[in-house]
Structures are given as C-alpha cells and as structure tokens.
Design a protein around this motif. Structure first.
Motif, PDB file in Angstrom:
ATOM      1  N   ASP A 150      39.138  39.053  28.138  1.00 34.87           N
ATOM      2  CA  ASP A 150      38.838  37.690  28.560  1.00 34.87           C
ATOM      3  C   ASP A 150      40.081  36.924  29.008  1.00 34.87           C
ATOM      4  O   ASP A 150      40.093  35.692  29.020  1.00 34.87           O
ATOM      5  N   ASP A 151      41.138  37.627  29.388  1.00 34.86           N
ATOM      6  CA  ASP A 151      42.349  36.971  29.881  1.00 34.86           C
ATOM      7  C   ASP A 151      42.024  36.089  31.077  1.00 34.86           C
ATOM      8  O   ASP A 151      41.205  36.438  31.940  1.00 34.86           O
ATOM      9  N   HIS A 152      42.724  34.954  31.160  1.00 33.97           N
ATOM     10  CA  HIS A 152      42.539  34.007  32.265  1.00 33.97           C
ATOM     11  C   HIS A 152      43.000  34.614  33.590  1.00 33.97           C
ATOM     12  O   HIS A 152      42.379  34.418  34.642  1.00 33.97           O
ATOM     13  N   VAL A 153      44.098  35.361  33.546  1.00 34.14           N
ATOM     14  CA  VAL A 153      44.677  35.989  34.739  1.00 34.14           C
ATOM     15  C   VAL A 153      44.859  37.467  34.478  1.00 34.14           C
ATOM     16  O   VAL A 153      45.221  37.866  33.365  1.00 34.14           O
ATOM     17  N   LYS A 154      44.610  38.288  35.488  1.00 38.72           N
ATOM     18  CA  LYS A 154      44.769  39.733  35.351  1.00 38.72           C
ATOM     19  C   LYS A 154      45.500  40.305  36.574  1.00 38.72           C
ATOM     20  O   LYS A 154      45.393  39.769  37.678  1.00 38.72           O
ATOM     21  N   THR A 155      46.227  41.375  36.337  1.00 41.27           N
ATOM     22  CA  THR A 155      46.715  42.182  37.447  1.00 41.27           C
ATOM     23  C   THR A 155      45.549  43.029  37.934  1.00 41.27           C
ATOM     24  O   THR A 155      45.051  43.883  37.201  1.00 41.27           O
ATOM     25  N   ILE A 156      45.084  42.773  39.145  1.00 44.80           N
ATOM     26  CA  ILE A 156      43.889  43.481  39.639  1.00 44.80           C
ATOM     27  C   ILE A 156      44.243  44.759  40.373  1.00 44.80           C
ATOM     28  O   ILE A 156      43.399  45.648  40.520  1.00 44.80           O
ATOM     29  N   ALA A 157      45.485  44.892  40.842  1.00 41.89           N
ATOM     30  CA  ALA A 157      45.907  46.108  41.538  1.00 41.89           C
ATOM     31  C   ALA A 157      47.421  46.107  41.645  1.00 41.89           C
ATOM     32  O   ALA A 157      48.068  45.053  41.631  1.00 41.89           O
ATOM     33  N   THR A 158      47.987  47.288  41.752  1.00 41.72           N
ATOM     34  CA  THR A 158      49.421  47.456  42.001  1.00 41.72           C
ATOM     35  C   THR A 158      49.595  48.307  43.251  1.00 41.72           C
ATOM     36  O   THR A 158      48.904  49.316  43.425  1.00 41.72           O
ATOM     37  N   GLY A 159      50.516  47.889  44.107  1.00 47.48           N
ATOM     38  CA  GLY A 159      50.824  48.658  45.303  1.00 47.48           C
ATOM     39  C   GLY A 159      52.275  49.102  45.288  1.00 47.48           C
ATOM     40  O   GLY A 159      53.172  48.316  44.981  1.00 47.48           O
ATOM     41  N   ILE A 160      52.507  50.371  45.599  1.00 51.65           N
ATOM     42  CA  ILE A 160      53.857  50.910  45.730  1.00 51.65           C
ATOM     43  C   ILE A 160      54.008  51.452  47.148  1.00 51.65           C
ATOM     44  O   ILE A 160      53.370  52.438  47.527  1.00 51.65           O
ATOM     45  N   PHE A 161      54.840  50.781  47.946  1.00 49.00           N
ATOM     46  CA  PHE A 161      55.125  51.231  49.300  1.00 49.00           C
ATOM     47  C   PHE A 161      56.421  52.058  49.266  1.00 49.00           C
ATOM     48  O   PHE A 161      57.486  51.536  48.903  1.00 49.00           O
TER      49      PHE A 161
END
Length: 408
Positions: A359-370
């Motif tokens: 139930d966190d207010h903010v989440k890391t929804i994806a990580t990108g590594i270029f």
C-alpha cells in the motif's frame, strides 16, 4: 529473457507482489489519430481503469476545472498546445475514441486534463479547492560514462495506482504537415508516450525526472508535450532547441538525461534541467551538465543547478534522501554498479527502489538500463540487481524501422 517481438504475444501476469512478469507492447503506424486510436483500442481496459482510479484527476483536476481559475488555466494552456502541437491533440483524441473514454466528460476534455498536472494545481489558490498531495513524486537516474561501460539507468517512480497501468509504444507517425516520428517509449495509460524513458530512430536515448517549481506558467507548454516533441530530435542541438521552446516556453519543470548513440566522437551524456519561463519570457530556462568519459552523474526530482524556488513536501524530501543513499555507494564503474544503486532499499522511508509495502503511496513501476555500447534497453519490473530483465530491446536505428515498416 524475451525480445520486443516475444513480449507482444505475452499477457499481463503478476507475481506475488502484484508486479507484471510480461510487458504489453504495441506497434503502430499511421497518422497521429491512427496511432492514438490503436493505442486506445488495444489498451482500453487499462486506460478506462486508470482514469477511474487516478487520484489527481478525480480529486483535484476535475474539481479545479469547475472553477473560473481552473477553466482559465485549461483554456490558456490548450490554446498554447493547439498552436504548436495539433497532431498530439489529435493523438489524444484518438486514444480517447479507441479506449471509449470520452474526450469530453461533462464538457471536460478528460485526457487533456491529465496532461496538465502541476499547471492545473497552480489554479488552486483562491479557488476553494484543496489540491491533493498526489502529484508526481519520483524517478532516479544514474549516468555512468566509464571505459567499456556507458550506461544510462533509470527508475520510473509513480503513484501506486500507476503500477501495471503502463505499456510500451513503438510507433511510426506519418502525417502530412507533421514531422515524421519513429520511437519506442514507456507510456502511462491514457497519456502521450514520451514523458518517461525511451529512444528514437536517430539514436536519442533519454530518461525524464519530474521537477516541481513553486511558480508555474499557464498558457505555456506542458512538459508532456515538450518531452514528446523531444522524440522528433535528430541531434543534440535540435534537442536543446525543442526544450528551449522559443516563442512559448515551458509551463513547468522537468529534467532530461540523454545521449545520442549515432553522434561521432566520445560518448557524452547530458542532464538538462528545464525550468518554467520567467514572467513574460517566451522560452524555457535551461541548465546543461555534460558528463564526459570517466565521469558519472545522478539526478532525482530536485533542481541541482537552476536556482528556482520549489514546492515543499514529499517530492523534495524523497529526492534529498534518495540522493543521499545514491552518494553512499561507490562511484559506479559498471552496469552492475548502476543496477545496485537503483536497487538500493537501505533507507527506511524514502528508498531509491521504492517498494516497501503493497500500500505504498509511491512505487518504482519499472527500471530501464540503456547499454550504449551493446545498444540495448533492458526493462525490469523488479529490483535490477537480483532479477533478470523481462524485456531486452535492441536499440536499432533506421534499419530497425525499415524492417518494422515492411511487416506492417
């Protein structure tokens, strides 16, 4: 590990903490309206659900639109966008039509309102509407420019309801009177592609960090439209010109981390802080940091160089703490170092990888590594230091799109 083509065949699955183990992808070609309609039709369920649960829209933007101040901000900003980017408005209309989400909801242009975020909140003063604190509050970026390791890494952070309400758009826009666009970008449901991370056929690789200036400008260009226009850039000079937006200027703040893979010479990364134009000025404020060979740089959601008053609250508190945690790591020398930084969860309240409770207010929804040497974009939906990417996209430029077009 799947390719972009494999991902198209996968359905959205979730693991024990509700994160996808497959990514929805759409390939689209045609006019702006065609692109929008195909996106809306393909992801109609995601878009309809997101519109219904997106708190800033329902608790702040729509009530503000009912006020005189809100309507004025809306109309002034819409007029600015119509003069510059009518194709993008047609794309939003297409998305609304395809998803069966009314562009007008009780005479409101619903999806356009979603693109106004901080600008709309700027109308709250003396309006009688108490804005929610549910504003963009995240994203962490690492630029590593070391011998044999040229890495741009990014955590895409968003309000918790955005988790699993996003997809990848690989588009080729062809419309008379509009510049041709060929790009792949992560996109939030119902939003224009562009305000996250991605690349274009000219070799632009980029990520975005939201910045929240205290004073915004109605009647100027929203950041969602400037970041989308950035996907048309052929080179670094043109990218600066787009972000400067001479004749109008940015309405709000954001930061771009970028490089151009096809430029000759040594690898150069750039962090560009964009600020709202001043008073009656007609261009954005820019401050550019260039990251040369042997150097590194980090950026979260706080201005580091432009002297611009900022809002108070979560976005600043979180940025300060995340930057502190990032700087405690050894100077990154490799991709693994970048992944370790972006996976950091050592702080009890504001973690670099924002996932503590469901139930966190903010989440890391994806990580990108270029990886700018291997020319790949790896996408993760969990901590990148302990999981494999679920999607690896080859950063092929013109030839990739020629092949893509021939199969449409």
């Amino acid at each position: 590990m799947t390719t972009l083509e494999d991902a198209l065949e996968n359905t959205c699955k979730a693991n024990d903490i509700g994160r996808r183990q497959a990514i929805p992808v759409i390939y689209a070609r045609g006019t702006h309206y065609d692109i929008g309609f195909d996106i809306g039709r393909t992801f109609s369920t995601l878009i309809q659900n997101y519109v219904n649960i997106y708190r800033p829209l329902n608790e702040t933007y729509l009530p503000l639109y009912e006020t005189e101040a809100g309507k004025n901000v809306y109309e002034e900003t819409l007029s600015c966008v119509e003069k510059q980017f009518p194709g993008y408005l047609r794309e939003i209309q297409g998305t609304a039509d395809g998803a069966n989400v009314p562009f007008y909801k009780a005479s409101k242009r619903l999806l356009f309102l979603m693109h106004l975020d901080d600008i709309m909140v700027n109308a709250a003063e003396n309006s009688g509407v108490q804005p929610t604190n549910d504003l963009p509050v995240g994203c962490s970026t690492v630029m590593c420019n070391q011998p044999g390791q040229e890495i741009l890494g990014h955590n895409e952070d968003a309000l918790s309801e955005t988790l699993n309400h996003w997809y990848l758009v690989s588009a080729h826009v062809l419309e008379p009177g509009c510049k041709e666009e060929k790009f792949t970008s992560l996109s939030y449901a119902g939003f224009l592609p562009g305000y996250t991370m991605g690349y274009n056929c000219h070799g632009l690789v980029y990520t975005i960090n939201t910045l929240s200036a205290a004073s915004l400008r109605s009647g100027k260009t929203p950041r969602y439209f400037l970041s989308r226009a950035l996907l048309t850039a052929d080179n670094y000079a043109q990218a600066q010109q787009i972000l400067r937006n001479d004749g109008f200027g940015a309405a709000e703040g954001f930061s771009v981390n970028m490089t151009f893979l096809m430029e000759e010479g040594e690898r150069l990364f750039h962090n560009i802080e964009i600020g709202p134009c001043e008073n009656d000025a007609t261009q954005s404020r820019l401050n550019i940091l260039t990251v040369g060979p042997g150097e590194n740089a980090f950026h979260c959601n706080k201005y580091l160089r432009l002297e611009i008053p900022e809002v108070e609250g979560l976005i600043i508190d979180s940025s300060v703490r995340r930057m502190e945690m990032i700087c405690k790591h050894p100077v990154p020398k490799s991709r693994q170092d970048v992944q370790n930084i972006l996976s950091d969860q050592t702080d009890d309240q504001y973690r670099v990888y924002q996932e503590i409770n469901k139930d966190d207010h903010v989440k890391t929804i994806a990580t990108g590594i270029f990886d700018c040497i291997e020319k790949t974009w790896s996408v993760y939906t969990d901590k990148p230091n302990c999981t494999e990417p679920i999607l690896v996209i080859p950063l092929q430029m013109h030839d990739h799109y020629q092949t893509f077009n021939s199969t449409m």
